[in-house]
Enzyme design. Structure first.
Site, PDB file in Angstrom:
ATOM      1  N   LYS A 214      17.067   4.094   1.007  1.00 41.35           N
ATOM      2  CA  LYS A 214      18.024   4.008   2.116  1.00 41.35           C
ATOM      3  C   LYS A 214      19.193   3.151   1.649  1.00 41.35           C
ATOM      4  CE  LYS A 214      14.662   3.800   5.961  1.00 41.35           C
ATOM      5  NZ  LYS A 214      14.123   2.849   6.968  1.00 41.35           N
TER       6      LYS A 214
ATOM      7  N   ARG B  57      -0.021   6.809   7.477  1.00 47.27           N
ATOM      8  CA  ARG B  57       0.051   6.943   6.016  1.00 47.27           C
ATOM      9  C   ARG B  57      -0.491   8.292   5.556  1.00 47.27           C
ATOM     10  NH1 ARG B  57       1.366   1.868   3.922  1.00 47.27           N
ATOM     11  NH2 ARG B  57       0.447   0.052   4.944  1.00 47.27           N
TER      12      ARG B  57
ATOM     13  N   ASP C  31      14.618  -0.413   1.065  1.00 46.50           N
ATOM     14  CA  ASP C  31      15.386  -0.589   2.294  1.00 46.50           C
ATOM     15  C   ASP C  31      16.460  -1.643   1.994  1.00 46.50           C
ATOM     16  OD1 ASP C  31      15.560  -0.007   5.177  1.00 46.50           O
ATOM     17  OD2 ASP C  31      14.835  -2.046   5.472  1.00 46.50           O
TER      18      ASP C  31
ATOM     19  N   GLU D 172       7.636   2.378  -6.277  1.00 44.21           N
ATOM     20  CA  GLU D 172       7.777   1.870  -4.904  1.00 44.21           C
ATOM     21  C   GLU D 172       7.892   3.053  -3.940  1.00 44.21           C
ATOM     22  OE1 GLU D 172       7.262  -0.233  -2.806  1.00 44.21           O
ATOM     23  OE2 GLU D 172       8.834  -1.743  -2.685  1.00 44.21           O
ATOM     24  N   ASP D 173       7.458   2.825  -2.714  1.00 49.35           N
ATOM     25  CA  ASP D 173       7.544   3.893  -1.714  1.00 49.35           C
ATOM     26  C   ASP D 173       8.975   4.079  -1.219  1.00 49.35           C
ATOM     27  OD1 ASP D 173       7.517   1.415  -0.441  1.00 49.35           O
ATOM     28  OD2 ASP D 173       6.031   1.968   1.061  1.00 49.35           O
TER      29      ASP D 173
ATOM     30  N   ASP E 264       3.851   3.682   6.420  1.00 53.13           N
ATOM     31  CA  ASP E 264       3.176   3.392   7.682  1.00 53.13           C
ATOM     32  C   ASP E 264       4.113   2.844   8.743  1.00 53.13           C
ATOM     33  OD1 ASP E 264       3.560   0.785   6.408  1.00 53.13           O
ATOM     34  OD2 ASP E 264       2.294   0.011   8.012  1.00 53.13           O
TER      35      ASP E 264
ATOM     36  N   PHE F 273      13.702   5.321  10.617  1.00 54.83           N
ATOM     37  CA  PHE F 273      12.383   4.819  10.271  1.00 54.83           C
ATOM     38  C   PHE F 273      11.446   5.997  10.032  1.00 54.83           C
ATOM     39  CE2 PHE F 273       8.306   2.819  10.417  1.00 54.83           C
ATOM     40  CZ  PHE F 273       8.543   1.645   9.719  1.00 54.83           C
ATOM     41  N   VAL F 274      10.924   6.062   8.822  1.00 60.10           N
ATOM     42  CA  VAL F 274      10.110   7.217   8.443  1.00 60.10           C
ATOM     43  C   VAL F 274       8.667   6.805   8.163  1.00 60.10           C
ATOM     44  CG1 VAL F 274      12.026   8.584   7.546  1.00 60.10           C
ATOM     45  CG2 VAL F 274      10.860   6.963   6.031  1.00 60.10           C
TER      46      VAL F 274
ATOM     47  N   LYS G 200       0.814  -1.204   0.000  1.00 59.35           N
ATOM     48  CA  LYS G 200       0.000   0.000   0.000  1.00 59.35           C
ATOM     49  C   LYS G 200       0.848   1.254   0.000  1.00 59.35           C
ATOM     50  CE  LYS G 200      -2.541  -2.014   3.429  1.00 59.35           C
ATOM     51  NZ  LYS G 200      -3.395  -1.988   4.641  1.00 59.35           N
ATOM     52  N   GLY G 201       2.112   1.115   0.436  1.00 61.09           N
ATOM     53  CA  GLY G 201       2.909   2.300   0.743  1.00 61.09           C
ATOM     54  C   GLY G 201       3.075   3.318  -0.369  1.00 61.09           C
TER      55      GLY G 201
HETATM   56  P1  IMP Z   1      12.930  -4.137   1.690  1.00 66.20           P
HETATM   57  O1  IMP Z   1      13.563  -3.174   0.715  1.00 66.20           O
HETATM   58  O2  IMP Z   1      12.633  -5.465   1.094  1.00 66.20           O
HETATM   59  O3  IMP Z   1      13.739  -4.256   2.930  1.00 66.20           O
HETATM   60  O4  IMP Z   1      11.525  -3.604   2.170  1.00 66.20           O
HETATM   61  C1  IMP Z   1      11.008  -2.416   1.773  1.00 66.20           C
HETATM   62  C2  IMP Z   1       9.661  -2.249   2.434  1.00 66.20           C
HETATM   63  O5  IMP Z   1       9.828  -2.127   3.860  1.00 66.20           O
HETATM   64  C3  IMP Z   1       9.007  -0.968   1.978  1.00 66.20           C
HETATM   65  O6  IMP Z   1       8.155  -1.173   0.868  1.00 66.20           O
HETATM   66  C4  IMP Z   1       8.254  -0.536   3.224  1.00 66.20           C
HETATM   67  O7  IMP Z   1       6.980  -1.125   3.241  1.00 66.20           O
HETATM   68  C5  IMP Z   1       9.044  -1.095   4.369  1.00 66.20           C
HETATM   69  N1  IMP Z   1       9.929  -0.049   4.957  1.00 66.20           N
HETATM   70  C6  IMP Z   1      11.270  -0.011   4.928  1.00 66.20           C
HETATM   71  N2  IMP Z   1      11.750   1.065   5.574  1.00 66.20           N
HETATM   72  C7  IMP Z   1      10.664   1.738   6.014  1.00 66.20           C
HETATM   73  C8  IMP Z   1      10.493   2.967   6.749  1.00 66.20           C
HETATM   74  O8  IMP Z   1      11.450   3.689   7.130  1.00 66.20           O
HETATM   75  N3  IMP Z   1       9.209   3.331   7.013  1.00 66.20           N
HETATM   76  C9  IMP Z   1       8.133   2.598   6.613  1.00 66.20           C
HETATM   77  N4  IMP Z   1       8.241   1.448   5.927  1.00 66.20           N
HETATM   78  C10 IMP Z   1       9.503   1.023   5.630  1.00 66.20           C
HETATM   79 MG    MG Z   2       5.651  -1.602   2.001  1.00 67.08          MG
END
Ligand code: IMP
Ligand code: MG
Length: 179
Positions: free
Chosen positions: A131, A165, A103, A99-100, A159, A152-153, A43-44
Site C-alpha cells: 500500500k 486468514r 503498510d 512479508e504479507d 487477518d 483493509f484487506v 503470521k500473515g
Molecule cells: P506497517 O507496514 O508497519 O504499518 O505494518 C504492516 C503490518 O500491518 C502487516 O504485516 C499486517 O500485519 C498489518 N496490516 C497492514 N495493512 C493490513 C491490511 O489491510 N490487512 C491486514 N493486515 C494489515
Molecule cells: Mg502482520
C-alpha cells in the site's frame, strides 16, 4: 459464512497464483548459483510464503520470525521486538524477508535493520501486497506482488483480529466489521 464479512474480492486466487509464479521465476533467476534463506514473517506471510517457496527452483533454506506489532504510529524510531527470533545465523547469507503486506513500512524497516545488523551478505524484501500511499518512510520492497489501494484487506494469510486468514484470495473487509 466467512465471505459474508467481505465486500468484494480484490485479488483472485488465479491472479495470486500467476503473480507468485512470476516472482518465483524472478527470484530464481536473481539467485542463480546461490542458496538464499527465505525469512517468513509470522503470521500473515505464511500462505504467501508456502506458495512462493514452491515457485522457486534454486536451493533455499527457510526461517521464521514474528515481530510484535505496535499500533500504527506507536513507534517511529525503528525498534522492533521479536516474539520469535530466527533459528539460524544469517551471517554471510543472502536473505530475503518475505512479508504479507507493507503498510506504513515501520515494522518492516525495523525488522530489516535488525537483520542488517547481523551482517548478511545481502538483504532483500519480497512482499505480497504493498500500500504505497500509506508509507511513512522510504521503505521499498525489492519484489512486490501487487500494489493495492488504501483498503483493509483480509485473506491469503492476512487477518482482522486473527480471523479470515484462511480465505483463499484477497478480499476487502466490510467496513461494518471494524467500525
Ligand atoms: P506497517 O507496514 O508497519 O504499518 O505494518 C504492516 C503490518 O500491518 C502487516 O504485516 C499486517 O500485519 C498489518 N496490516 C497492514 N495493512 C493490513 C491490511 O489491510 N490487512 C491486514 N493486515 C494489515
Ligand atoms: Mg502482520
Amino acid at each position: 459464512m466467512l465471505l459474508d464479512d467481505t465486500d468484494r474480492v480484490l485479488i483472485t486466487k488465479e491472479q495470486l497464483a500467476a503473480r507468485v509464479a512470476e516472482l518465483g521465476k524472478q527470484i530464481s533467476a536473481d539467485y542463480a548459483g546461490k542458496t538464499p534463506v527465505l525469512v517468513c514473517t509470522l503470521k500473515g506471510a505464511f500462505t504467501f510464503f508456502a506458495d512462493l517457496t514452491r515457485a522457486i527452483d534454486v536451493p533455499i533454506t527457510t526461517d521464521f520470525v514474528a515481530a510484535s506489532s505496535y499500533g500504527s504510529g506507536a513507534v517511529s524510531g525503528g525498534s522492533v521486538q521479536l516474539r520469535k527470533d530466527l533459528d539460524h545465523s544469517i551471517l554471510g547469507r543472502d536473505v530475503i524477508i518475505v512479508e504479507d503486506i507493507i503498510d506504513t513500512g515501520i515494522t518492516l524497516q525495523a525488522l530489516a535493520d535488525v537483520m542488517q545488523a547481523r551482517k548478511p551478505n545481502s538483504l532483500r524484501i519480497c512482499c505480497c501486497l504493498d500500500k504505497p500511499s500509506r508509507r511513512r518512510n522510504g521503505l521499498k520492497a525489492d519484489y512486490v506482488g501487487f500494489e493495492i489501494p488504501n483498503e483493509f484487506v483480509v485473506g491469503y494469510g492476512l487477518d482482522y483480529n486473527e480471523l479470515y486468514r484462511n480465505l483463499d484470495a484477497v478480499y476487502v473487509l466490510k467496513h461494518s466489521i471494524y467500525e
